[in-house]
Design a protein around this motif. Structure first.
Motif, PDB file in Angstrom:
ATOM      1  N   LYS A 230       0.943  -1.259   0.063  1.00 25.39           N
ATOM      2  CA  LYS A 230      -0.086  -0.032   0.059  1.00 25.39           C
ATOM      3  C   LYS A 230       0.653   1.357   0.155  1.00 25.39           C
ATOM      4  CE  LYS A 230      -4.282  -1.647   2.376  1.00 25.39           C
ATOM      5  NZ  LYS A 230      -4.889  -1.489   3.482  1.00 25.39           N
ATOM      6  N   THR A 231       0.321   2.215  -0.669  1.00 26.72           N
ATOM      7  CA  THR A 231       1.131   3.423  -0.705  1.00 26.72           C
ATOM      8  C   THR A 231       0.181   4.658  -0.183  1.00 26.72           C
ATOM      9  OG1 THR A 231       0.236   4.289  -2.866  1.00 26.72           O
ATOM     10  CG2 THR A 231       2.374   2.768  -2.713  1.00 26.72           C
ATOM     11  N   VAL A 232       0.846   5.592   0.445  1.00 28.30           N
ATOM     12  CA  VAL A 232       0.321   6.631   1.175  1.00 28.30           C
ATOM     13  C   VAL A 232       1.334   8.038   1.071  1.00 28.30           C
ATOM     14  CG1 VAL A 232       1.510   6.144   3.570  1.00 28.30           C
ATOM     15  CG2 VAL A 232      -0.571   7.736   3.496  1.00 28.30           C
ATOM     16  N   LEU A 233       0.514   9.055   0.832  1.00 29.57           N
ATOM     17  CA  LEU A 233       1.137  10.259   0.514  1.00 29.57           C
ATOM     18  C   LEU A 233       0.648  11.189   1.992  1.00 29.57           C
ATOM     19  CD1 LEU A 233       2.437  12.748  -1.006  1.00 29.57           C
ATOM     20  CD2 LEU A 233       0.043  13.189  -1.599  1.00 29.57           C
ATOM     21  N   ILE A 234       1.882  11.472   2.633  1.00 29.83           N
ATOM     22  CA  ILE A 234       1.634  12.290   3.974  1.00 29.83           C
ATOM     23  C   ILE A 234       2.154  13.651   3.704  1.00 29.83           C
ATOM     24  CG2 ILE A 234       1.900  12.162   6.367  1.00 29.83           C
ATOM     25  CD1 ILE A 234       2.803   9.335   6.089  1.00 29.83           C
ATOM     26  N   THR A 235       1.439  14.613   3.583  1.00 29.89           N
ATOM     27  CA  THR A 235       1.609  16.199   3.455  1.00 29.89           C
ATOM     28  C   THR A 235       2.438  16.761   4.803  1.00 29.89           C
ATOM     29  OG1 THR A 235      -0.420  17.306   4.063  1.00 29.89           O
ATOM     30  CG2 THR A 235      -0.368  16.166   1.840  1.00 29.89           C
ATOM     31  N   GLY A 236       3.211  17.471   4.448  1.00 32.93           N
ATOM     32  CA  GLY A 236       4.044  18.174   5.496  1.00 32.93           C
ATOM     33  C   GLY A 236       4.905  17.095   6.293  1.00 32.93           C
ATOM     34  N   SER A 237       5.265  16.137   5.609  1.00 35.11           N
ATOM     35  CA  SER A 237       6.056  14.773   6.477  1.00 35.11           C
ATOM     36  C   SER A 237       7.411  14.905   6.620  1.00 35.11           C
ATOM     37  CB  SER A 237       5.690  13.933   5.864  1.00 35.11           C
ATOM     38  OG  SER A 237       5.650  13.469   4.673  1.00 35.11           O
ATOM     39  N   GLY A 238       8.103  16.112   6.488  1.00 38.11           N
ATOM     40  CA  GLY A 238       9.354  16.257   6.533  1.00 38.11           C
ATOM     41  C   GLY A 238       9.888  16.389   8.074  1.00 38.11           C
ATOM     42  N   HIS A 239       8.913  16.603   8.789  1.00 46.41           N
ATOM     43  CA  HIS A 239       9.280  16.774  10.229  1.00 46.41           C
ATOM     44  C   HIS A 239       7.861  16.687  11.129  1.00 46.41           C
ATOM     45  CE1 HIS A 239       7.267  20.955  10.433  1.00 46.41           C
ATOM     46  NE2 HIS A 239       8.087  20.925   9.309  1.00 46.41           N
ATOM     47  N   GLY A 240       8.040  16.697  12.438  1.00 42.11           N
ATOM     48  CA  GLY A 240       6.737  16.676  13.293  1.00 42.11           C
ATOM     49  C   GLY A 240       5.800  15.417  13.075  1.00 42.11           C
TER      50      GLY A 240
ATOM     51  N   ALA B 130       6.775  11.329  11.909  1.00 42.19           N
ATOM     52  CA  ALA B 130       6.276  10.374  12.712  1.00 42.19           C
ATOM     53  C   ALA B 130       5.398   9.173  12.331  1.00 42.19           C
ATOM     54  CB  ALA B 130       5.898  10.735  14.280  1.00 42.19           C
ATOM     55  N   THR B 131       4.289   9.960  11.573  1.00 44.29           N
ATOM     56  CA  THR B 131       3.284   8.909  10.891  1.00 44.29           C
ATOM     57  C   THR B 131       4.021   8.226   9.896  1.00 44.29           C
ATOM     58  OG1 THR B 131       1.515  10.581  11.564  1.00 44.29           O
ATOM     59  CG2 THR B 131       1.013   8.827   9.677  1.00 44.29           C
ATOM     60  N   ALA B 132       4.827   8.936   9.070  1.00 46.26           N
ATOM     61  CA  ALA B 132       5.493   8.072   7.975  1.00 46.26           C
ATOM     62  C   ALA B 132       6.253   6.962   8.487  1.00 46.26           C
ATOM     63  CB  ALA B 132       6.465   9.171   7.370  1.00 46.26           C
ATOM     64  N   LYS B 133       7.207   7.137   9.545  1.00 51.90           N
ATOM     65  CA  LYS B 133       7.877   6.318  10.026  1.00 51.90           C
ATOM     66  C   LYS B 133       6.964   4.905  10.711  1.00 51.90           C
ATOM     67  CE  LYS B 133      10.891   7.822  13.041  1.00 51.90           C
ATOM     68  NZ  LYS B 133      11.556   8.725  14.112  1.00 51.90           N
TER      69      LYS B 133
ATOM     70  N   ARG C 206       4.705  -0.925   9.206  1.00 50.89           N
ATOM     71  CA  ARG C 206       3.781  -1.719   8.962  1.00 50.89           C
ATOM     72  C   ARG C 206       3.532  -1.965   7.540  1.00 50.89           C
ATOM     73  NH1 ARG C 206      -0.858  -1.501  12.564  1.00 50.89           N
ATOM     74  NH2 ARG C 206      -0.282  -0.855  14.748  1.00 50.89           N
ATOM     75  N   GLY C 207       4.799  -1.767   6.814  1.00 53.63           N
ATOM     76  CA  GLY C 207       5.020  -2.271   5.480  1.00 53.63           C
ATOM     77  C   GLY C 207       4.230  -1.236   4.354  1.00 53.63           C
TER      78      GLY C 207
ATOM     79  N   ILE D 167      -3.377   8.161  13.897  1.00 56.43           N
ATOM     80  CA  ILE D 167      -3.554   8.246  12.455  1.00 56.43           C
ATOM     81  C   ILE D 167      -3.320   6.733  11.787  1.00 56.43           C
ATOM     82  CG2 ILE D 167      -2.570   9.234  10.305  1.00 56.43           C
ATOM     83  CD1 ILE D 167      -1.905  11.652  12.109  1.00 56.43           C
ATOM     84  N   VAL D 168      -2.523   6.032  12.340  1.00 59.97           N
ATOM     85  CA  VAL D 168      -2.247   4.789  11.731  1.00 59.97           C
ATOM     86  C   VAL D 168      -3.322   4.009  12.064  1.00 59.97           C
ATOM     87  CG1 VAL D 168      -0.813   2.654  12.315  1.00 59.97           C
ATOM     88  CG2 VAL D 168       0.459   4.959  12.031  1.00 59.97           C
ATOM     89  N   TYR D 169      -3.856   3.845  13.389  1.00 57.41           N
ATOM     90  CA  TYR D 169      -5.053   3.218  13.518  1.00 57.41           C
ATOM     91  C   TYR D 169      -6.251   3.427  12.535  1.00 57.41           C
ATOM     92  CZ  TYR D 169      -9.500   1.811  15.635  1.00 57.41           C
ATOM     93  OH  TYR D 169     -10.841   1.132  15.781  1.00 57.41           O
ATOM     94  N   LEU D 170      -6.214   4.784  12.105  1.00 59.25           N
ATOM     95  CA  LEU D 170      -7.470   4.883  11.071  1.00 59.25           C
ATOM     96  C   LEU D 170      -7.100   4.592   9.802  1.00 59.25           C
ATOM     97  CD1 LEU D 170      -8.568   8.253  12.675  1.00 59.25           C
ATOM     98  CD2 LEU D 170      -9.758   6.194  12.678  1.00 59.25           C
ATOM     99  N   MET D 171      -5.764   4.253   9.478  1.00 57.92           N
ATOM    100  CA  MET D 171      -5.266   4.110   8.108  1.00 57.92           C
ATOM    101  C   MET D 171      -5.530   2.776   8.194  1.00 57.92           C
ATOM    102  SD  MET D 171      -4.291   6.763   6.474  1.00 57.92           S
ATOM    103  CE  MET D 171      -3.393   6.193   5.229  1.00 57.92           C
ATOM    104  N   GLU D 172      -5.221   1.749   9.050  1.00 60.55           N
ATOM    105  CA  GLU D 172      -5.348   0.380   9.024  1.00 60.55           C
ATOM    106  C   GLU D 172      -6.612  -0.371   8.897  1.00 60.55           C
ATOM    107  OE1 GLU D 172      -1.370  -1.562   9.905  1.00 60.55           O
ATOM    108  OE2 GLU D 172      -2.174  -0.859   7.855  1.00 60.55           O
ATOM    109  N   PRO D 173      -6.814  -1.882   8.516  1.00 54.95           N
ATOM    110  CA  PRO D 173      -7.774  -2.255   8.452  1.00 54.95           C
ATOM    111  C   PRO D 173      -8.534  -2.712   9.890  1.00 54.95           C
ATOM    112  CG  PRO D 173      -6.071  -3.547   7.270  1.00 54.95           C
ATOM    113  CD  PRO D 173      -5.461  -2.328   8.035  1.00 54.95           C
TER     114      PRO D 173
END
Length: 250
Positions: free
Chosen positions: A6-16, A20-23, A28-29, A223-229
């Motif tokens: 799965k692919t996700v775009l996270i805006t403003g993900s260079g920091h903060g 953390a959400t990207a990491k 989780r793959g 955020i991850v919880y709301l992204m996952e199954p």
């Protein structure tokens, strides 16, 4: 060639919170697309995730414009062959008393924090597979529920993001696209440092039932919880990640 990840775009993900959400999603793959206006922030985040065994791709774009977010989504599809998720996290914040509110402040905050969410939802929905659907999470704020002095523009925008979340969930649900929001309370980040001080932090901690400020990882996990199954039957909701301050009588 289409990836199985799965692919996700996270805006403003260079920091903060975005970084953390990207990491967390990378562990989780998910293949995570790191977006920021500053190339150095993007490069650092991509390098950190890659060094930990995750897959990250750089996307330097101004996502406050329809053209910019369209280009960012297209870059993800071009690189991975699919588009499964969007986290609308980018923001630019200034606090001003009502007599001091400047037009340029309002315009920039609206472009990034409100219009950018609209363009992001539109671009993401267009790119998501008709059968698989996808997931969108918007980063709102506790300020959308309870406000403070000098936050007229910010509180209004974040309340508006909650409204966008509900409307998009209703319209996109038949396409198997879930849309939710997370509403954090005050979280120390590089971007919020200039708006914080020890006295204000102490007051927030005293008014928070869990007795501490949130961290970027606290919000990322929500955020991850709301992204996952695990949350597959949840849409149109605003998840408060605020340590309980939103329900406490102070």
């Amino acid at each position: 060639m289409q990836s199985d990840r799965k692919t996700v775009l996270i805006t403003g993900s260079g920091h903060g919170i975005g970084r953390a959400t990207a990491k967390h999603l990378a562990t989780r793959g998910w293949t995570v697309a790191i977006n920021d206006l500053k190339p150095e922030f993007v490069e650092e985040a991509v390098a950190e995730i890659s060094a930990s065994g995750g897959i990250a791709i750089p996307v330097v774009q101004n996502v406050a414009t329809a053209e910019g977010i369209d280009a960012a989504v297209a870059a993800v599809v071009r690189e991975t062959g699919r588009f499964d998720g969007l986290v609308n996290n980018a923001a630019w914040v200034r606090y001003q008393a009502i007599p001091d509110i400047a037009p340029e402040t309002v315009e920039r905050m609206l472009a990034i924090g409100f219009s950018g969410v609209i363009w992001g939802i539109k671009a993401a929905a267009a790119a998501m597979d008709a059968e698989r659907g996808g997931t969108i999470v918007n980063v709102a704020s506790a300020a959308g529920f309870r406000s403070a002095p000098n936050s007229l523009v910010y509180s209004g925008i974040k309340a508006g993001v909650m409204g966008l979340t509900r409307a998009a969930a209703v319209e996109l649900g038949p396409r198997n696209i879930r849309v939710n929001a997370v509403a954090p309370s005050a979280v120390p980040t590089e971007g919020t440092a200039k708006h914080r001080n020890a006295e204000r932090d102490a007051r927030r901690i005293a008014n928070t039932p869990l007795g501490r400020l949130g961290t970027v990882d606290d919000i990322a996990r929500a955020i991850v919880y709301l992204m996952e199954p695990e949350s597959d039957f949840i849409t149109g909701q605003v998840l408060s990640a605020d340590g309980g301050i939103g329900i406490a009588i102070t």
